[in-house]
Design a protein around this motif. Sequence first.
Motif, PDB file in Angstrom:
ATOM      1  N   VAL A 163       2.631  -5.677  -6.440  1.00  4.77           N
ATOM      2  CA  VAL A 163       1.681  -4.549  -6.843  1.00  4.77           C
ATOM      3  C   VAL A 163       1.599  -3.581  -5.855  1.00  4.77           C
ATOM      4  O   VAL A 163       1.435  -3.614  -4.696  1.00  4.77           O
ATOM      5  N   VAL A 164       1.465  -2.317  -6.257  1.00  3.97           N
ATOM      6  CA  VAL A 164       1.407  -1.095  -5.642  1.00  3.97           C
ATOM      7  C   VAL A 164      -0.007  -0.483  -5.699  1.00  3.97           C
ATOM      8  O   VAL A 164      -0.425  -0.124  -6.819  1.00  3.97           O
ATOM      9  N   VAL A 165      -0.595  -0.327  -4.598  1.00  8.26           N
ATOM     10  CA  VAL A 165      -2.045  -0.032  -4.494  1.00  8.26           C
ATOM     11  C   VAL A 165      -2.081   1.390  -3.746  1.00  8.26           C
ATOM     12  O   VAL A 165      -1.715   1.390  -2.650  1.00  8.26           O
ATOM     13  N   GLY A 166      -2.508   2.543  -4.416  1.00  8.10           N
ATOM     14  CA  GLY A 166      -2.566   3.916  -3.892  1.00  8.10           C
ATOM     15  C   GLY A 166      -3.928   4.557  -3.530  1.00  8.10           C
ATOM     16  O   GLY A 166      -4.395   4.338  -2.766  1.00  8.10           O
ATOM     17  N   ASN A 167      -4.343   5.306  -4.793  1.00 10.94           N
ATOM     18  CA  ASN A 167      -5.738   5.924  -4.527  1.00 10.94           C
ATOM     19  C   ASN A 167      -6.860   5.432  -3.962  1.00 10.94           C
ATOM     20  O   ASN A 167      -7.444   6.061  -3.170  1.00 10.94           O
ATOM     21  N   VAL A 168      -6.999   4.199  -4.244  1.00  8.53           N
ATOM     22  CA  VAL A 168      -8.177   3.504  -3.845  1.00  8.53           C
ATOM     23  C   VAL A 168      -8.210   3.553  -2.028  1.00  8.53           C
ATOM     24  O   VAL A 168      -9.577   3.476  -1.695  1.00  8.53           O
ATOM     25  N   PHE A 225       0.903  -1.003  -0.179  1.00 11.52           N
ATOM     26  CA  PHE A 225       0.073   0.026   0.164  1.00 11.52           C
ATOM     27  C   PHE A 225       0.893   1.066   0.010  1.00 11.52           C
ATOM     28  O   PHE A 225       1.797   1.359   0.825  1.00 11.52           O
ATOM     29  N   LYS A 226       0.783   2.300  -1.029  1.00 11.14           N
ATOM     30  CA  LYS A 226       1.271   3.603  -1.080  1.00 11.14           C
ATOM     31  C   LYS A 226       0.691   4.441  -0.265  1.00 11.14           C
ATOM     32  O   LYS A 226      -0.556   4.956  -0.867  1.00 11.14           O
ATOM     33  N   LEU A 227       1.139   5.162   0.795  1.00 12.34           N
ATOM     34  CA  LEU A 227       0.454   6.226   1.507  1.00 12.34           C
ATOM     35  C   LEU A 227       1.281   7.618   1.146  1.00 12.34           C
ATOM     36  O   LEU A 227       2.382   7.523   1.169  1.00 12.34           O
ATOM     37  N   LEU A 234      12.418  -2.333 -11.392  1.00 10.59           N
ATOM     38  CA  LEU A 234      11.778  -1.471 -12.425  1.00 10.59           C
ATOM     39  C   LEU A 234      10.522  -1.114 -12.048  1.00 10.59           C
ATOM     40  O   LEU A 234       9.611  -2.252 -11.606  1.00 10.59           O
ATOM     41  N   TYR A 235       9.694   0.145 -12.120  1.00  8.01           N
ATOM     42  CA  TYR A 235       8.362   0.518 -11.537  1.00  8.01           C
ATOM     43  C   TYR A 235       7.744   1.047 -12.812  1.00  8.01           C
ATOM     44  O   TYR A 235       8.106   1.816 -13.509  1.00  8.01           O
ATOM     45  N   VAL A 236       6.780  -0.031 -13.382  1.00  8.70           N
ATOM     46  CA  VAL A 236       6.073   0.583 -14.195  1.00  8.70           C
ATOM     47  C   VAL A 236       4.882   1.292 -13.644  1.00  8.70           C
ATOM     48  O   VAL A 236       4.005   0.716 -13.032  1.00  8.70           O
ATOM     49  N   GLU A 237       4.812   2.401 -13.903  1.00  9.77           N
ATOM     50  CA  GLU A 237       4.002   3.436 -13.180  1.00  9.77           C
ATOM     51  C   GLU A 237       2.685   4.064 -14.328  1.00  9.77           C
ATOM     52  O   GLU A 237       3.050   4.744 -14.999  1.00  9.77           O
ATOM     53  N   TYR A 238       1.752   3.656 -13.879  1.00 13.71           N
ATOM     54  CA  TYR A 238       0.423   4.013 -14.594  1.00 13.71           C
ATOM     55  C   TYR A 238      -0.576   5.131 -13.592  1.00 13.71           C
ATOM     56  O   TYR A 238      -1.567   5.559 -13.806  1.00 13.71           O
ATOM     57  N   SER A 239       0.141   5.533 -12.367  1.00 12.06           N
ATOM     58  CA  SER A 239      -0.524   6.161 -11.421  1.00 12.06           C
ATOM     59  C   SER A 239      -1.955   6.876 -11.855  1.00 12.06           C
ATOM     60  O   SER A 239      -1.721   7.561 -12.785  1.00 12.06           O
ATOM     61  N   GLY A 240      -3.038   6.780 -11.522  1.00 16.61           N
ATOM     62  CA  GLY A 240      -4.309   7.286 -11.592  1.00 16.61           C
ATOM     63  C   GLY A 240      -5.171   6.560 -12.693  1.00 16.61           C
ATOM     64  O   GLY A 240      -6.222   6.669 -12.821  1.00 16.61           O
ATOM     65  N   THR A 241      -4.441   5.530 -13.522  1.00 18.83           N
ATOM     66  CA  THR A 241      -5.086   4.875 -14.587  1.00 18.83           C
ATOM     67  C   THR A 241      -4.565   3.382 -14.560  1.00 18.83           C
ATOM     68  O   THR A 241      -3.588   3.177 -14.173  1.00 18.83           O
ATOM     69  N   PHE A 242      -5.591   2.434 -14.862  1.00 14.46           N
ATOM     70  CA  PHE A 242      -5.251   1.215 -15.007  1.00 14.46           C
ATOM     71  C   PHE A 242      -4.239   0.892 -16.079  1.00 14.46           C
ATOM     72  O   PHE A 242      -4.919   1.339 -17.482  1.00 14.46           O
ATOM     73  N   TYR A 267       4.455  -2.969 -10.248  1.00 11.84           N
ATOM     74  CA  TYR A 267       3.536  -2.314 -10.973  1.00 11.84           C
ATOM     75  C   TYR A 267       2.615  -1.416  -9.957  1.00 11.84           C
ATOM     76  O   TYR A 267       2.109  -1.878  -9.159  1.00 11.84           O
ATOM     77  N   GLY A 268       2.193  -0.098 -10.510  1.00  9.73           N
ATOM     78  CA  GLY A 268       1.298   0.665  -9.814  1.00  9.73           C
ATOM     79  C   GLY A 268       0.451   1.416 -10.668  1.00  9.73           C
ATOM     80  O   GLY A 268       1.105   1.813 -11.697  1.00  9.73           O
ATOM     81  N   GLY A 269      -0.821   1.474 -10.448  1.00  3.16           N
ATOM     82  CA  GLY A 269      -1.693   2.599 -11.172  1.00  3.16           C
ATOM     83  C   GLY A 269      -3.275   2.045 -11.211  1.00  3.16           C
ATOM     84  O   GLY A 269      -3.423   0.821 -11.886  1.00  3.16           O
ATOM     85  N   GLY A 270      -4.051   2.685 -10.699  1.00  5.38           N
ATOM     86  CA  GLY A 270      -5.623   2.168 -11.257  1.00  5.38           C
ATOM     87  C   GLY A 270      -6.074   1.155 -10.617  1.00  5.38           C
ATOM     88  O   GLY A 270      -7.053   0.555 -10.967  1.00  5.38           O
ATOM     89  N   ILE A 271      -5.269   0.573  -9.566  1.00  5.82           N
ATOM     90  CA  ILE A 271      -5.934  -0.777  -8.940  1.00  5.82           C
ATOM     91  C   ILE A 271      -7.123  -0.143  -8.064  1.00  5.82           C
ATOM     92  O   ILE A 271      -6.963   0.383  -7.003  1.00  5.82           O
ATOM     93  N   ASP A 272      -8.197  -0.938  -8.417  1.00  2.00           N
ATOM     94  CA  ASP A 272      -9.438  -0.178  -7.553  1.00  2.00           C
ATOM     95  C   ASP A 272     -10.277  -1.380  -7.117  1.00  2.00           C
ATOM     96  O   ASP A 272     -11.280  -1.333  -6.608  1.00  2.00           O
TER      97      ASP A 272
HETATM   98  C1  1GP Z   1       1.177   5.527  -7.463  1.00  2.00           C
HETATM   99  O1  1GP Z   1       1.597   3.365  -8.494  1.00  2.00           O
HETATM  100  C2  1GP Z   1       1.244   3.980  -7.291  1.00  2.00           C
HETATM  101  O2  1GP Z   1       2.615   5.838  -7.400  1.00  2.00           O
HETATM  102  C3  1GP Z   1      -0.335   3.466  -7.227  1.00  2.00           C
HETATM  103  O3  1GP Z   1      -1.005   4.160  -8.240  1.00  2.00           O
HETATM  104  O4  1GP Z   1      -2.684   5.559  -7.077  1.00  2.00           O
HETATM  105  O5  1GP Z   1      -3.342   4.883  -9.166  1.00  2.00           O
HETATM  106  O6  1GP Z   1      -3.142   3.253  -7.137  1.00  2.00           O
HETATM  107  P1  1GP Z   1      -2.527   4.464  -7.802  1.00  2.00           P
END
Ligand code: 1GP
Length: 239
Positions: A208-213, A13-15, A160-168, A188-193
């Motif tokens: 797998v990195v989970v942030g926004n949700v 979890f990314k805070l 290696l960090y494949v970053e789609y932050s905000g979208t899947f 991997y991070g980005g858009g996991i909801d």
């Molecule tokens: C952001 O990769 C992380 O740096 C997570 O992405 O916030 O879209 O989950 P989300």
Amino acid sequence: MRPSFYSEWKHVFKLDPDREIGDEALEAVCGSGTDAILVGGSSGVTFDNTVELMSRIRRYEVPCAFELSDPACGVPGFDGYFIPSVLNARGSEWLIGHHAAAIKDFGHLMPWESIVGEAYLVLNPDSTAARLTEADARIGAEEAVAYAQVADRLWNVPVLYVEYSGTFGDMELLGKIRGRLQQAHLFYGGGIDGPEKAAQAALRADTVVVGNVIYDNLAAALTTVQAVNQAAKERNYVL
Ligand code: 1GP
């Protein structure tokens, strides 16, 4: 020897120190069974808000690492530190310039035994990270794979960090990148909801990195832990 504190992480979890999280939510996140909490954000991160968040997370046993992109925020006391570089940044500052400047001033203070370089491939052009680093995020799949291989094979990066932050992201591309990596650990991070997207990413990435949700729908965020662990077992079985 390279630090390897992250090598068994499947789910993180990314805070963001610049976002509010209540005590109950934080307790749920830290006690969720996730492998680690990663502290980081693309804007508004300060020494003070990082110390505050770290000390709250420290009430729990979960490992806690920090993505350090500004030497002014070099808070001691984390279990590990990632120093991000953006592979597809248009200028060289976010690839190497800021890093060299920081090491020139602070290299003698850096806890090298717990520091890991993290090569970002930023692929959502609308993300704050893409705008801040002026990343060329509209590259095609072949070019993205080539960037990943430069990092992995020529530079031997640990992560290696494949970053789609905000979208899947494009899972087919993530799978291609996975298939071409020789040694780098793949984030991997980005858009996991929720659990479905979490599982798809976990079939391809090591972590797998989970942030926004977390901030938008905590209950959905918590379901991603089990989904990732289940999918990671399937991945190990297939590979
Ligand atoms: C952001 O990769 C992380 O740096 C997570 O992405 O916030 O879209 O989950 P989300």
